[in-house]
Design a protein around this motif. Structure first.
Motif, PDB file in Angstrom:
ATOM      1  N   LEU A 255       0.774  -1.253  -0.086  1.00 31.00           N
ATOM      2  CA  LEU A 255      -0.238   0.030   0.062  1.00 31.00           C
ATOM      3  C   LEU A 255       0.954   1.219  -0.051  1.00 31.00           C
ATOM      4  CD1 LEU A 255      -2.716   1.236   0.081  1.00 31.00           C
ATOM      5  CD2 LEU A 255      -2.792   1.125   2.689  1.00 31.00           C
ATOM      6  N   ARG A 256       1.938   1.103   0.690  1.00 33.04           N
ATOM      7  CA  ARG A 256       2.714   2.377   0.752  1.00 33.04           C
ATOM      8  C   ARG A 256       3.453   2.846  -0.530  1.00 33.04           C
ATOM      9  NH1 ARG A 256       4.990   4.211   5.884  1.00 33.04           N
ATOM     10  NH2 ARG A 256       6.721   4.544   4.963  1.00 33.04           N
ATOM     11  N   HIS A 257       3.719   1.372  -1.042  1.00 32.37           N
ATOM     12  CA  HIS A 257       4.300   1.655  -2.628  1.00 32.37           C
ATOM     13  C   HIS A 257       3.401   2.060  -3.578  1.00 32.37           C
ATOM     14  CE1 HIS A 257       7.992   0.901  -4.918  1.00 32.37           C
ATOM     15  NE2 HIS A 257       7.490   0.472  -5.932  1.00 32.37           N
ATOM     16  N   ILE A 258       2.309   1.723  -3.517  1.00 31.64           N
ATOM     17  CA  ILE A 258       1.220   2.174  -4.509  1.00 31.64           C
ATOM     18  C   ILE A 258       1.048   3.445  -4.490  1.00 31.64           C
ATOM     19  CG2 ILE A 258      -1.146   1.965  -4.927  1.00 31.64           C
ATOM     20  CD1 ILE A 258      -1.080  -0.965  -4.242  1.00 31.64           C
ATOM     21  N   ARG A 259       0.955   3.980  -3.372  1.00 30.77           N
ATOM     22  CA  ARG A 259       0.686   5.483  -2.934  1.00 30.77           C
ATOM     23  C   ARG A 259       1.849   6.292  -3.735  1.00 30.77           C
ATOM     24  NH1 ARG A 259      -2.042   6.034   3.024  1.00 30.77           N
ATOM     25  NH2 ARG A 259      -3.937   5.523   2.489  1.00 30.77           N
ATOM     26  N   ARG A 260       2.977   5.898  -3.658  1.00 21.06           N
ATOM     27  CA  ARG A 260       4.205   6.543  -4.267  1.00 21.06           C
ATOM     28  C   ARG A 260       4.290   6.454  -5.634  1.00 21.06           C
ATOM     29  NH1 ARG A 260       8.348   4.569  -2.867  1.00 21.06           N
ATOM     30  NH2 ARG A 260       9.723   6.211  -3.592  1.00 21.06           N
ATOM     31  N   MET A 261       4.361   5.102  -6.231  1.00 22.03           N
ATOM     32  CA  MET A 261       4.543   4.909  -7.605  1.00 22.03           C
ATOM     33  C   MET A 261       3.458   4.332  -8.127  1.00 22.03           C
ATOM     34  SD  MET A 261       7.658   5.483  -7.105  1.00 22.03           S
ATOM     35  CE  MET A 261       8.390   5.112  -8.705  1.00 22.03           C
ATOM     36  N   GLY A 262       2.331   4.158  -7.788  1.00 24.52           N
ATOM     37  CA  GLY A 262       1.276   3.607  -8.353  1.00 24.52           C
ATOM     38  C   GLY A 262       0.954   2.068  -8.746  1.00 24.52           C
ATOM     39  N   ALA A 263      -0.050   1.441  -8.803  1.00 21.81           N
ATOM     40  CA  ALA A 263      -0.459   0.214  -8.642  1.00 21.81           C
ATOM     41  C   ALA A 263       0.473  -0.688  -9.735  1.00 21.81           C
ATOM     42  CB  ALA A 263      -1.802  -0.132  -8.795  1.00 21.81           C
ATOM     43  N   GLU A 264       0.950  -0.250 -10.893  1.00 21.84           N
ATOM     44  CA  GLU A 264       1.667  -1.000 -11.839  1.00 21.84           C
ATOM     45  C   GLU A 264       3.045  -1.240 -11.485  1.00 21.84           C
ATOM     46  OE1 GLU A 264       1.874   3.201 -12.522  1.00 21.84           O
ATOM     47  OE2 GLU A 264       0.278   1.860 -12.386  1.00 21.84           O
ATOM     48  N   SER A 265       3.498  -0.905 -10.426  1.00 17.77           N
ATOM     49  CA  SER A 265       4.675  -0.845 -10.060  1.00 17.77           C
ATOM     50  C   SER A 265       5.233  -1.918  -9.019  1.00 17.77           C
ATOM     51  CB  SER A 265       5.318   0.544  -9.467  1.00 17.77           C
ATOM     52  OG  SER A 265       4.847   0.959  -8.209  1.00 17.77           O
ATOM     53  N   VAL A 266       4.263  -2.512  -8.525  1.00 15.86           N
ATOM     54  CA  VAL A 266       4.380  -3.718  -7.511  1.00 15.86           C
ATOM     55  C   VAL A 266       3.601  -5.000  -7.663  1.00 15.86           C
ATOM     56  CG1 VAL A 266       2.348  -2.516  -6.065  1.00 15.86           C
ATOM     57  CG2 VAL A 266       4.298  -4.004  -5.059  1.00 15.86           C
ATOM     58  N   SER A 267       3.994  -6.072  -7.361  1.00 19.38           N
ATOM     59  CA  SER A 267       3.438  -7.403  -7.464  1.00 19.38           C
ATOM     60  C   SER A 267       3.428  -8.094  -5.933  1.00 19.38           C
ATOM     61  CB  SER A 267       3.818  -8.287  -8.659  1.00 19.38           C
ATOM     62  OG  SER A 267       3.877  -7.444  -9.791  1.00 19.38           O
ATOM     63  N   LEU A 268       2.630  -9.030  -5.776  1.00 17.63           N
ATOM     64  CA  LEU A 268       2.841  -9.861  -4.529  1.00 17.63           C
ATOM     65  C   LEU A 268       3.018 -11.378  -5.087  1.00 17.63           C
ATOM     66  CD1 LEU A 268      -0.228  -8.352  -2.605  1.00 17.63           C
ATOM     67  CD2 LEU A 268       2.208  -7.625  -2.661  1.00 17.63           C
ATOM     68  N   VAL A 269       3.881 -11.935  -4.230  1.00 16.80           N
ATOM     69  CA  VAL A 269       4.147 -13.193  -4.540  1.00 16.80           C
ATOM     70  C   VAL A 269       4.083 -14.042  -3.407  1.00 16.80           C
ATOM     71  CG1 VAL A 269       5.781 -15.024  -5.385  1.00 16.80           C
ATOM     72  CG2 VAL A 269       5.307 -12.813  -6.537  1.00 16.80           C
ATOM     73  N   THR A 270       3.486 -15.339  -3.281  1.00 17.31           N
ATOM     74  CA  THR A 270       3.539 -15.782  -2.081  1.00 17.31           C
ATOM     75  C   THR A 270       4.173 -17.378  -2.214  1.00 17.31           C
ATOM     76  OG1 THR A 270       2.193 -17.054  -0.080  1.00 17.31           O
ATOM     77  CG2 THR A 270       1.168 -16.811  -2.185  1.00 17.31           C
TER      78      THR A 270
ATOM     79  N   ALA B 186      -6.459  -3.434  -4.480  1.00 17.70           N
ATOM     80  CA  ALA B 186      -5.519  -2.524  -4.918  1.00 17.70           C
ATOM     81  C   ALA B 186      -5.215  -2.679  -6.279  1.00 17.70           C
ATOM     82  CB  ALA B 186      -4.268  -2.615  -4.169  1.00 17.70           C
ATOM     83  N   GLY B 187      -5.624  -3.331  -7.182  1.00 17.10           N
ATOM     84  CA  GLY B 187      -5.476  -3.780  -8.717  1.00 17.10           C
ATOM     85  C   GLY B 187      -4.283  -3.772  -8.798  1.00 17.10           C
ATOM     86  N   ILE B 188      -3.306  -4.964  -8.160  1.00 19.21           N
ATOM     87  CA  ILE B 188      -2.172  -5.343  -8.397  1.00 19.21           C
ATOM     88  C   ILE B 188      -2.060  -6.996  -8.358  1.00 19.21           C
ATOM     89  CG2 ILE B 188      -0.880  -3.602  -7.151  1.00 19.21           C
ATOM     90  CD1 ILE B 188      -0.738  -5.416  -4.698  1.00 19.21           C
ATOM     91  N   PRO B 189      -1.040  -7.647  -9.392  1.00 17.45           N
ATOM     92  CA  PRO B 189      -1.169  -9.040  -9.605  1.00 17.45           C
ATOM     93  C   PRO B 189      -0.776  -9.665  -8.381  1.00 17.45           C
ATOM     94  CG  PRO B 189       0.664  -8.066 -10.680  1.00 17.45           C
ATOM     95  CD  PRO B 189      -0.352  -6.783 -10.142  1.00 17.45           C
ATOM     96  N   VAL B 190      -1.303 -10.883  -8.177  1.00 17.32           N
ATOM     97  CA  VAL B 190      -0.919 -11.744  -6.688  1.00 17.32           C
ATOM     98  C   VAL B 190      -0.506 -13.260  -7.333  1.00 17.32           C
ATOM     99  CG1 VAL B 190      -1.433 -12.716  -4.561  1.00 17.32           C
ATOM    100  CG2 VAL B 190      -2.143 -10.338  -5.421  1.00 17.32           C
ATOM    101  N   MET B 191       0.648 -13.871  -7.152  1.00 17.96           N
ATOM    102  CA  MET B 191       0.997 -15.140  -7.745  1.00 17.96           C
ATOM    103  C   MET B 191       1.197 -16.275  -6.462  1.00 17.96           C
ATOM    104  SD  MET B 191       3.339 -13.282 -10.749  1.00 17.96           S
ATOM    105  CE  MET B 191       3.346 -12.013  -9.780  1.00 17.96           C
TER     106      MET B 191
END
Length: 411
Positions: free
Chosen positions: A182-197, A216-221
């Motif tokens: 969430l902190r990164h989305i606010r600074r750089m936008g949703a297209e700049s971050v992805s989540l992986v587990t 948040a509109g970000i990919p999760v893998m």
């Protein structure tokens, strides 16, 4: 031995009374707190008979007894030695130190009540000048303690790359992943971050990340193994932040299996260790030692608001070299997640009043959330609400069964 008892507000006043009534040669035999006052028992050694004979004038010259100077010196040394032995028997080493450094002893007691271990407390208080006013001395001690807590650089959040969070089960790794995203989305936008587990053991671990990713509109893998990180790294663009959630492991299991050992030297991967402030000191030391095999570069401290004695946690953190990057002190995803503030944590650990711990002027100001994040969240809520039972079941099935091709399709 001539023994007298004194009562005073503190050790300074007690020592002054002892010197006034019994002189500088008086020996402190014991000290204790009674009804809020400090009770001190002191005594003086009576003059030896040999000295009385030496000082008393002979009544008749014919009956005077000659005194050997060496024998008199030996008697004085034996008398001094006896006094020293009595003092050592009456006072423990700690009491002797407290008698010599009353202000430092008071600070050590305060620090230990806050959970700091005695070794650290005496190290911090030992540099205090006894002539310094109490408030000023306490401020200096607090500043020194705050400066001793190491902080870590968070450049990976600025330049992008792979950041994995490791730690025991239930310490808050997944929640911390969401907060960092969430902190990164606010600074750089949703297209700049992805989540992986990589957590395929805990039921619903991927689904929790997936729900946040949809809002948040970000990919999760969900990856099958660490080897999939190689493919992911080759397809990720420059400056993109990939946050990796891992399964929780007990400290004894981590030592047997080194996490990311297969891929660490092939990709640019940074690891942060997540630890809770609620752990006992012995457990926290065990966790820090066990997860050294993961080569963490920073710490994230969670559940600060639930710690009974934060001083116990800070004592352990001061024993090792890892710096603190972030800490959390509540359940709110954004407002209760902060960059490392050692002065705030120190004041909190010292049980200082809330008005002094975090002044209103220094409260973190939330950055404005991009409009597109809220718009996407509203659309996602509508889509989830209108899902049929079949669609929901298929989503659950997808969260349990990973597909390697989803890694390639995400970029």
């Amino acid at each position: 031995m001539n023994v007298r008892r004194y009562q005073a507000r503190d050790m300074r006043e007690a020592m002054r009374l002892v010197r006034e009534h019994q002189g500088p040669d008086a020996v402190i035999l014991s000290s204790r707190r009674v009804d809020g006052m400090l009770e001190v028992v002191a005594g003086t050694e009576p003059e030896p008979a040999s000295r009385a004979l030496e000082s008393a004038p002979p009544s008749k010259p014919a009956l005077s007894i000659p005194v050997d100077p060496e024998l008199a010196a030996m008697r004085r040394e034996l008398c001094d030695l006896r006094t020293l032995l009595v003092q050592q028997q009456a006072l423990s080493e700690r009491d002797q130190w407290a008698a010599r450094h009353p202000l430092a002893a008071e600070f050590v007691e305060r620090l230990m009540k806050c959970g700091f271990n005695e070794k650290l407390a005496r190290s911090l208080a030992g540099s205090i000048q006894e002539s310094t006013p109490t408030d000023e001395a306490w401020t200096r001690l607090r500043t020194r303690l705050s400066a001793s807590i190491a902080t870590a650089q968070t450049t990976v959040l600025e330049r992008g790359g792979m950041l994995a969070l490791v730690g025991s089960t239930g310490v808050g790794k997944t929640t911390t992943i969401n907060r960092l995203a969430l902190r990164h989305i606010r600074r750089m936008g949703a297209e700049s971050v992805s989540l992986v587990t990589l957590d395929r053991q805990r039921l619903g671990a991927y689904k929790q990340l997936q729900a946040f990713g949809q809002m948040a509109g970000i990919p999760v893998m969900l990856l099958e193994s660490e080897r999939d990180l190689l493919t992911l790294a080759s397809r990720a663009g420059d400056g993109k932040l990939i946050l990796i959630d891992t399964e929780g492991r007990a400290a004894r299991d981590v030592a047997e299996r080194k996490l990311f050992a297969q891929v660490r030297h092939q990709i640019d991967l940074e690891t942060w260790l997540v630890v809770p402030a609620t752990h006992q000191a012995s457990v926290l030391r065990q966790v820090l030692e066990a997860f050294q095999s993961c080569e963490p570069s920073a710490l994230v401290l969670t559940k600060v608001d639930e710690a009974e004695q934060l001083g116990e946690t800070l004592s352990v953190l001061l024993e090792q070299s890892l710096g603190l990057a972030f800490y959390s002190d509540g359940q709110r995803i954004d407002e209760d997640f902060h960059k490392a503030d050692t002065l705030y944590l120190t004041r909190l650990a010292l049980n200082e009043p809330a008005s002094q711990v975090r002044p209103t002027a220094h409260r973190p100001i939330a950055e404005p959330t991009p409009k597109r994040v809220f718009e996407h969240a509203q659309v996602t809520r509508l889509q989830v609400t209108s899902q049929t039972r079949t669609e929901q079941e298929s989503m659950v099935l997808e969260s349990v069964v990973p597909f390697r091709k989803r890694v390639h399709a995400a970029f």
